[in-house]
Design a protein around this motif. Sequence first.
Motif, PDB file in Angstrom:
ATOM      1  N   ARG A   2     -25.082 -51.466 139.732  1.00 52.48           N
ATOM      2  CA  ARG A   2     -26.129 -52.223 140.027  1.00 52.48           C
ATOM      3  C   ARG A   2     -26.834 -52.670 138.479  1.00 52.48           C
ATOM      4  O   ARG A   2     -27.210 -53.883 138.305  1.00 52.48           O
ATOM      5  N   ILE A   3     -26.735 -51.836 137.777  1.00 54.02           N
ATOM      6  CA  ILE A   3     -27.281 -51.932 136.333  1.00 54.02           C
ATOM      7  C   ILE A   3     -26.178 -52.794 135.577  1.00 54.02           C
ATOM      8  O   ILE A   3     -26.627 -53.838 134.942  1.00 54.02           O
ATOM      9  N   VAL A   4     -24.927 -52.693 135.942  1.00 53.56           N
ATOM     10  CA  VAL A   4     -23.882 -53.716 135.247  1.00 53.56           C
ATOM     11  C   VAL A   4     -24.083 -54.984 135.752  1.00 53.56           C
ATOM     12  O   VAL A   4     -24.132 -56.041 135.018  1.00 53.56           O
ATOM     13  N   PRO A  10     -31.850 -50.895 133.383  1.00 52.41           N
ATOM     14  CA  PRO A  10     -31.443 -49.565 132.758  1.00 52.41           C
ATOM     15  C   PRO A  10     -32.712 -48.836 132.045  1.00 52.41           C
ATOM     16  O   PRO A  10     -33.533 -49.668 131.591  1.00 52.41           O
ATOM     17  N   ASP A  11     -32.784 -47.666 131.899  1.00 52.12           N
ATOM     18  CA  ASP A  11     -33.862 -47.106 131.429  1.00 52.12           C
ATOM     19  C   ASP A  11     -33.791 -47.089 129.880  1.00 52.12           C
ATOM     20  O   ASP A  11     -34.767 -46.983 129.218  1.00 52.12           O
ATOM     21  N   ALA A  12     -32.515 -47.237 129.446  1.00 52.47           N
ATOM     22  CA  ALA A  12     -32.266 -47.141 128.181  1.00 52.47           C
ATOM     23  C   ALA A  12     -30.691 -47.789 127.870  1.00 52.47           C
ATOM     24  O   ALA A  12     -29.992 -47.772 128.707  1.00 52.47           O
ATOM     25  N   GLY A  13     -30.488 -48.079 126.559  1.00 53.33           N
ATOM     26  CA  GLY A  13     -29.380 -48.665 126.286  1.00 53.33           C
ATOM     27  C   GLY A  13     -28.880 -50.165 126.979  1.00 53.33           C
ATOM     28  O   GLY A  13     -29.680 -50.754 127.510  1.00 53.33           O
ATOM     29  N   GLU A  14     -27.768 -50.615 126.796  1.00 54.34           N
ATOM     30  CA  GLU A  14     -27.182 -51.685 127.487  1.00 54.34           C
ATOM     31  C   GLU A  14     -25.733 -51.611 127.691  1.00 54.34           C
ATOM     32  O   GLU A  14     -24.971 -50.843 127.306  1.00 54.34           O
TER      33      GLU A  14
END
Length: 71
Positions: A2-4, A10-14
Amino acid sequence: MRIVLGVLAPDAGEVRWDGAPLDLAARRRIGYMPEERGLYPKMQIAEQLAYLGELPRHDRLGSPGLGRALA
């Protein structure tokens, strides 16, 4: 997944693919079938059609606002 696909932030990052951040065009080339498929049992059919009509890529199904028109 789902983040992808950009469904959840996302809470952090990419998310990166082959060293580059995923853009909208790249995300649209990824197929995804969630475990919970089909209709939602607690939702009336008109509500489900409205919801599905507002999902991304609804342009394949009709014009923008199709879900609102069906509700």
